[in-house]
Design a protein around this motif. Structure first.
Motif, PDB file in Angstrom:
ATOM      1  N   VAL A 118       0.849  -1.196   0.000  1.00 31.07           N
ATOM      2  CA  VAL A 118       0.000   0.000   0.000  1.00 31.07           C
ATOM      3  C   VAL A 118       0.884   1.244   0.000  1.00 31.07           C
ATOM      4  N   THR A 119       1.975   1.173   0.782  1.00 27.61           N
ATOM      5  CA  THR A 119       2.911   2.296   0.876  1.00 27.61           C
ATOM      6  C   THR A 119       4.137   2.029   0.008  1.00 27.61           C
ATOM      7  N   LYS A 120       5.016   3.020  -0.099  1.00 28.50           N
ATOM      8  CA  LYS A 120       6.197   2.886  -0.942  1.00 28.50           C
ATOM      9  C   LYS A 120       7.269   1.989  -0.337  1.00 28.50           C
ATOM     10  N   ALA A 166       7.634   9.741   7.109  1.00 24.12           N
ATOM     11  CA  ALA A 166       6.648   8.656   7.061  1.00 24.12           C
ATOM     12  C   ALA A 166       6.878   7.802   5.823  1.00 24.12           C
ATOM     13  N   ASP A 167       6.407   6.573   5.942  1.00 22.32           N
ATOM     14  CA  ASP A 167       6.359   5.693   4.775  1.00 22.32           C
ATOM     15  C   ASP A 167       5.120   6.119   4.004  1.00 22.32           C
ATOM     16  N   THR A 168       5.306   6.833   2.931  1.00 20.29           N
ATOM     17  CA  THR A 168       4.175   7.460   2.246  1.00 20.29           C
ATOM     18  C   THR A 168       3.400   6.476   1.381  1.00 20.29           C
ATOM     19  N   VAL A 169       2.130   6.779   1.230  1.00 23.37           N
ATOM     20  CA  VAL A 169       1.240   5.948   0.421  1.00 23.37           C
ATOM     21  C   VAL A 169       1.592   6.100  -1.057  1.00 23.37           C
ATOM     22  N   LYS A 170       1.572   4.990  -1.791  1.00 21.44           N
ATOM     23  CA  LYS A 170       1.803   5.058  -3.232  1.00 21.44           C
ATOM     24  C   LYS A 170       0.710   5.903  -3.884  1.00 21.44           C
ATOM     25  N   ASP A 171       1.079   6.584  -4.924  1.00 18.29           N
ATOM     26  CA  ASP A 171       0.158   7.514  -5.578  1.00 18.29           C
ATOM     27  C   ASP A 171      -1.126   6.839  -6.051  1.00 18.29           C
ATOM     28  N   THR A 172      -1.014   5.563  -6.428  1.00  9.13           N
ATOM     29  CA  THR A 172      -2.175   4.887  -7.029  1.00  9.13           C
ATOM     30  C   THR A 172      -2.954   4.011  -6.053  1.00  9.13           C
ATOM     31  N   ALA A 200      -6.659   2.381  -6.619  1.00 14.57           N
ATOM     32  CA  ALA A 200      -6.693   0.931  -6.808  1.00 14.57           C
ATOM     33  C   ALA A 200      -7.642   0.269  -5.816  1.00 14.57           C
ATOM     34  N   ILE A 201      -7.603   0.702  -4.558  1.00 13.30           N
ATOM     35  CA  ILE A 201      -8.481   0.118  -3.542  1.00 13.30           C
ATOM     36  C   ILE A 201      -9.944   0.437  -3.855  1.00 13.30           C
ATOM     37  N   ALA A 202     -10.199   1.633  -4.349  1.00  9.46           N
ATOM     38  CA  ALA A 202     -11.569   1.993  -4.750  1.00  9.46           C
ATOM     39  C   ALA A 202     -12.047   1.074  -5.879  1.00  9.46           C
ATOM     40  N   ARG A 203     -11.149   0.763  -6.826  1.00  3.24           N
ATOM     41  CA  ARG A 203     -11.516  -0.155  -7.928  1.00  3.24           C
ATOM     42  C   ARG A 203     -11.849  -1.537  -7.402  1.00  3.24           C
ATOM     43  N   MET A 204     -11.064  -2.008  -6.445  1.00  2.00           N
ATOM     44  CA  MET A 204     -11.337  -3.327  -5.858  1.00  2.00           C
ATOM     45  C   MET A 204     -12.706  -3.346  -5.185  1.00  2.00           C
ATOM     46  N   GLN A 205     -13.005  -2.282  -4.439  1.00  2.00           N
ATOM     47  CA  GLN A 205     -14.289  -2.208  -3.751  1.00  2.00           C
ATOM     48  C   GLN A 205     -15.450  -2.141  -4.743  1.00  2.00           C
ATOM     49  N   GLU A 206     -15.235  -1.463  -5.873  1.00  4.84           N
ATOM     50  CA  GLU A 206     -16.268  -1.405  -6.913  1.00  4.84           C
ATOM     51  C   GLU A 206     -16.524  -2.775  -7.524  1.00  4.84           C
ATOM     52  N   LEU A 207     -15.523  -3.642  -7.471  1.00  2.77           N
ATOM     53  CA  LEU A 207     -15.675  -5.008  -7.979  1.00  2.77           C
ATOM     54  C   LEU A 207     -16.388  -5.915  -6.980  1.00  2.77           C
ATOM     55  N   GLY A 208     -16.797  -5.339  -5.827  1.00  5.97           N
ATOM     56  CA  GLY A 208     -17.504  -6.114  -4.807  1.00  5.97           C
ATOM     57  C   GLY A 208     -16.587  -6.862  -3.864  1.00  5.97           C
ATOM     58  N   LEU A 209     -15.322  -6.467  -3.804  1.00  6.03           N
ATOM     59  CA  LEU A 209     -14.348  -7.154  -2.964  1.00  6.03           C
ATOM     60  C   LEU A 209     -14.247  -6.493  -1.593  1.00  6.03           C
ATOM     61  N   GLU A 210     -14.084  -7.307  -0.566  1.00  7.71           N
ATOM     62  CA  GLU A 210     -13.773  -6.782   0.763  1.00  7.71           C
ATOM     63  C   GLU A 210     -12.257  -6.613   0.834  1.00  7.71           C
ATOM     64  N   VAL A 211     -11.794  -5.403   1.147  1.00  7.34           N
ATOM     65  CA  VAL A 211     -10.357  -5.122   1.159  1.00  7.34           C
ATOM     66  C   VAL A 211      -9.914  -4.883   2.596  1.00  7.34           C
ATOM     67  N   ALA A 238      -4.152   5.359  10.400  1.00  8.36           N
ATOM     68  CA  ALA A 238      -3.885   6.617   9.706  1.00  8.36           C
ATOM     69  C   ALA A 238      -3.661   6.358   8.211  1.00  8.36           C
ATOM     70  N   ILE A 239      -2.888   5.325   7.906  1.00  9.88           N
ATOM     71  CA  ILE A 239      -2.656   4.959   6.503  1.00  9.88           C
ATOM     72  C   ILE A 239      -3.967   4.510   5.866  1.00  9.88           C
ATOM     73  N   ALA A 240      -4.749   3.719   6.611  1.00  8.39           N
ATOM     74  CA  ALA A 240      -6.024   3.207   6.083  1.00  8.39           C
ATOM     75  C   ALA A 240      -6.965   4.349   5.715  1.00  8.39           C
ATOM     76  N   ARG A 241      -7.016   5.382   6.541  1.00 10.74           N
ATOM     77  CA  ARG A 241      -7.891   6.522   6.252  1.00 10.74           C
ATOM     78  C   ARG A 241      -7.479   7.216   4.948  1.00 10.74           C
ATOM     79  N   GLN A 242      -6.171   7.281   4.715  1.00 16.55           N
ATOM     80  CA  GLN A 242      -5.683   7.950   3.505  1.00 16.55           C
ATOM     81  C   GLN A 242      -6.113   7.225   2.228  1.00 16.55           C
ATOM     82  N   VAL A 243      -6.257   5.899   2.324  1.00 16.85           N
ATOM     83  CA  VAL A 243      -6.572   5.124   1.110  1.00 16.85           C
ATOM     84  C   VAL A 243      -8.021   4.657   1.070  1.00 16.85           C
ATOM     85  N   GLY A 244      -8.816   5.087   2.040  1.00 11.57           N
ATOM     86  CA  GLY A 244     -10.233   4.749   2.014  1.00 11.57           C
ATOM     87  C   GLY A 244     -10.566   3.374   2.539  1.00 11.57           C
ATOM     88  N   LEU A 245      -9.771   2.869   3.495  1.00  9.06           N
ATOM     89  CA  LEU A 245     -10.024   1.560   4.086  1.00  9.06           C
ATOM     90  C   LEU A 245     -10.548   1.706   5.517  1.00  9.06           C
TER      91      LEU A 245
END
Length: 805
Positions: free
Chosen positions: A504-506, A626-632, A636-647, A660-667
């Motif tokens: 998830v992070t770099k 900080a270990d920063t979140v990858k740009d994508t 990517a996580i939003a796409r997985m959730q749109e596919l009906g996947l639990e992430v 804190a990291i989870a909030r940044q990526v929508g988890l």
């Protein structure tokens, strides 16, 4: 003689001591130059002199030490298969041989992969056994030779079709005599002469159609049946019955011409050969992915040997060679830059479109393109060890493996032909004794039609062509499925577990914030702490230094430096004392931190590592890394959730940082503070809840979890061990690849089901229609040929799929 290298896969090792024991044992064998055992990969690489030792000694020594060597693996190209029944027969014959533990025939790819014990059986035994069945096993050829073989097969089928077409066209013309509504078409009387028709039909039947007789003979000799049996029976019935009528016509001196069926047998053979031609061409296209990958490789390399620059074939490059690469050239092999810097286009391997800056000490991958700088590279991996060679190997193995749905199709194909023959015989007797009361001619037509339309070619092609096309297209997108079963399993995934660090992070800390108190200049403080931290080897210190340099600030001189373990650092920079560290460090130095306490707490709540800064015993501010979140990652996580996947995010980090990291990526679903050895247990808990779990990771500590998951996905930028343990390798470090892999799997499985539908629908509808006499034999032949072509063409659609649309 040049030393050779042998790799053994070893089972039974429980710790690194086992690996050391095996390594010592192998090293003591005469003729062995060195032996390296990798405990994590359970693999031993042995360099030896073939004149002084035999490779069988390696296995014997390992077994004497109490461990076992995994079976040998080999693969062959197969010549002579005509349908899935042929593939099933070859597979069964090889599987029954002593010492063979597994054999998989890929009808579409025309290959067989075999796992065996070379103490009990040799490859020569396999070749002999298959030859007795009427087929030929050819030791695996390289890409170019295989393409030459395919081209020869295409030309062979083209010649046969042209001959057949020339001879069949006049016979096809005679078919107008069978239909009153075509009576307006001129028909030369000579073409209705039985002997003229016999002269035209005989070469088609016994020269062009020889392949079907040969295949049928071999099948019946081995007490089985295949497509060739159906074609040979159907066309022979039409041909020989017409020959009988011709002789009868001549002997009785009848007026007019008898109603013959030479055109039916000739047209059927012509259509089937045309279908074969289309099929061979289409099957060649399904393996284009491998050819594209092989085509990426440079053909030559410019090396420095004895201080002389030489251009040599890529095959002659050895590990340790110094290679010169100019701007715009392909990098020949995997290696390490020892001089120069450049931007490297790695898109053909990783899918990343933006060139990556590389300097001395960085690793480069063979087949990537050097954009703008001259480089000297030390070759580290050559030949089959390069990243490109490994990718080709993975794709070939995936295309040669079987999904469970294919095994079902194979079982059906194995019994299909005998059932069809029985149906045809029953149909003949029903027509002869009940429907037409002794009219042999009327009973023969539906029998021939059943035999022809029921050929199971399409059924045998349905699954392997889709897997070949799907896995090949996936490889072009940087998704390496290690087998057809993984391509199948991925579509059923409902839960994706993501490792945090490096996934998830770099995976590396970066300077994120600098907050200074009143009275201090931000750039000055950055310059001071960058200079101070430059003396430290700590990862957080290096992150600060890198961040300062990226802002265009130069470093100053340090006259005194002291690392304070657990607290931070102290340094003298341009005569000023600089402190960077914890609250405890500041308290010990009697520096008040109240002004920055709120800012520090906010940064820490965001999962960042915050450090206080003091200059000349005065608080100067706070710096955060900080270990920063990858740009994508968020997208990517939003796409997985749109596919009906639990992430779910799984990490060993503390809960606050993880959330804190989870909030940044929508988890919202996070499993934190998990020890490395507990990750696989967390996967097992999810599986016990009935979930189909995909684990995505990149580190050594992810390997057990990757192996435990229903599908393991390793980020290709990660470690070799993680990649080895996974079922799918994501060549890009982009989490979008996870969604891409799942979508590609779903599209491939949908394509397979469409193909199976096409294959079954022809037979399901065609056989009953033929049985009641509503399907002419030549129409049956056209339908059978078109069924195979339609299946292959449908599979080829996967090669053009764009999953981001």
């Amino acid at each position: 003689m040049t030393n050779k290298e042998k790799t053994l896969q070893i089972q039974g090792m429980t710790c690194s001591a086992c690996a050391n024991r095996i390594e010592k044992g192998l090293s003591k064998i005469e003729g062995v130059e060195r032996a390296n055992v990798n405990f994590a990969l359970e693999r031993s690489t042995i360099v030896y002199d073939p004149e002084k030792t035999n490779v069988n000694e390696f296995k014997e020594r390992v077994e004497k030490l109490g461990y076992s060597v995994v079976q040998e693996k080999t693969s062959f190209d197969i010549s002579g298969m005509t349908c899935a029944a042929c593939a099933t027969r070859i597979e069964k014959r090889i599987s029954k041989m002593d010492g063979v533990t597994n054999a998989n025939v890929n009808f579409a790819l025309e290959t067989i992969a075999v796992e065996y014990d070379d103490k009990q059986v040799q490859t020569s035994d396999m070749i002999t056994a298959v030859k007795k069945l009427g087929y030929e096993l050819i030791p695996k050829q390289d890409g170019q030779k295989k393409m030459d073989h395919k081209e020869q097969e295409i030309k062979k089928q083209q010649r046969k079709f042209i001959i057949s077409l020339i001879l069949t066209a006049p016979l096809l013309w005679t078919m107008v005599a069978h239909f009153d509504f075509l009576s307006f078409i001129y028909l030369p009387n000579v073409l209705m002469n039985p002997w003229v028709q016999l002269a035209l039909a005989t070469p088609v039947q016994f020269f062009v159609g020889a392949q079907f007789y040969k295949g049928a003979f071999n099948a019946l000799r081995n007490k089985s049946a295949n497509m060739d049996v159906l074609v040979a029976l159907g066309t022979s019935a039409a041909y020989f019955y017409s020959l009988y009528l011709s002789i009868e016509w001549m002997s009785t001196g009848s007026v007019g011409h008898p109603e013959l069926y030479f055109e039916a047998s000739a047209v059927i053979i012509s259509l089937i050969v045309l279908g074969k031609l289309f099929e061979v061409r289409a099957k060649g296209k399904t393996s284009q992915a491998i050819q594209k990958l092989l085509g990426l490789q440079a053909k030559t390399a410019r090396v420095l040997r004895n201080n002389t620059e030489q251009e040599i074939p890529i095959e002659e490059v050895v590990a340790g060679d110094i290679i010169l690469v100019k701007p715009g050239e392909k990098i020949p092999v995997d290696g390490e830059i020892i001089e120069g810097r450049s931007a490297i286009d790695e898109s053909m391997i990783t899918g990343e479109s933006i060139p990556i800056d590389k300097v001395a000490g960085d690793v480069v991958i063979g087949a990537t393109i050097n954009k703008n700088g001259s480089l000297q590279i030390k070759a580290t991996k050559v030949g089959k060890d390069t990243a490109l060679a490994q990718i080709v190997k993975v794709v070939e193995e995936a295309q040669g493996s079987k999904a469970d749905i294919q095994r079902l199709a194979d079982r059906i194909s194995g019994v299909f032909v005998p059932i069809v023959v029985v149906i045809a015989i029953v149909t003949f007797f029903i027509w002869y004794f009940a429907v037409t009361s002794g009219d042999f001619r009327s009973a023969l037509i539906p029998t021939i039609s059943i035999l022809v339309i029921a050929c199971p070619c399409a059924l045998g092609l349905a699954t392997p062509t889709s897997i070949m096309a799907g896995s090949g297209r996936a490889a072009e997108m940087g998704l390496l499925f290690k087998g057809g079963e993984h391509l199948e399993n991925t579509q059923s995934i409902d839960t994706v577990v993501l490792d945090k660090t490096g996934t998830v992070t770099k995976g590396e800390p970066a300077l994120t914030d600098i907050l200074v108190v009143d009275g201090f200049d931000e750039e000055e403080v950055l310059q001071l702490i960058g200079t101070a931290e430059n003396q430290s080897e700590h990862p957080l210190a290096q992150a600060i230094v890198k961040g300062v340099k990226e802002k265009g600030l130069s470093l100053l001189e340090t006259t005194d430096f002291e690392a304070l373990p657990g607290f931070g650092i102290r340094a003298e920079v341009n005569g000023r004392e600089v402190l960077v560290g914890t609250r405890k460090l500041m308290r010990e130095r009697n520096i008040a931190t109240l002004d920055s306490e709120t800012s520090m707490e906010e940064l820490e709540s965001e999962g960042k590592t915050a450090m206080l800064i003091a200059v000349d015993t005065k608080l100067a501010g706070v710096v955060a890394v900080a270990d920063t979140v990858k740009d994508t990652s968020k997208e990517a996580i939003a796409r997985m959730q749109e596919l009906g996947l639990e992430v779910i995010m799984l990490t060993g980090d503390n809960k606050r940082t993880a959330e804190a990291i989870a909030r940044q990526v929508g988890l919202s679903n996070v499993i934190a503070e998990v020890l490395p050895e507990q990750k696989s247990e967390e996967i097992k808990k999810l599986q016990e809840q009935g979930k189909k779990v995909a684990m995505v990771g990149d580190g050594i500590n992810d390997a057990p979890a990757l192996a435990m998951a229903n599908v393991g996905m390793a980020v290709g930028t990660g470690t070799d061990i993680a990649i080895e343990a996974a079922d799918i390798t994501l060549m890009r470090g982009d989490l979008n690849s996870v969604a891409d892999a799942i979508i590609m799997s779903r599209k491939t499985m949908r394509n397979i089901k469409e193909n199976l539908f096409f294959a079954f629908i022809y037979n399901t509808i065609g056989i009953p229609i033929a049985a009641i006499g509503l399907l002419a034999p030549w129409v049956a032949g056209a339908a059978m040929a078109f069924s195979s072509v339609s299946v292959v063409l449908n599979a080829l659609r996967l090669q053009k799929v764009n999953i981001r649309n």
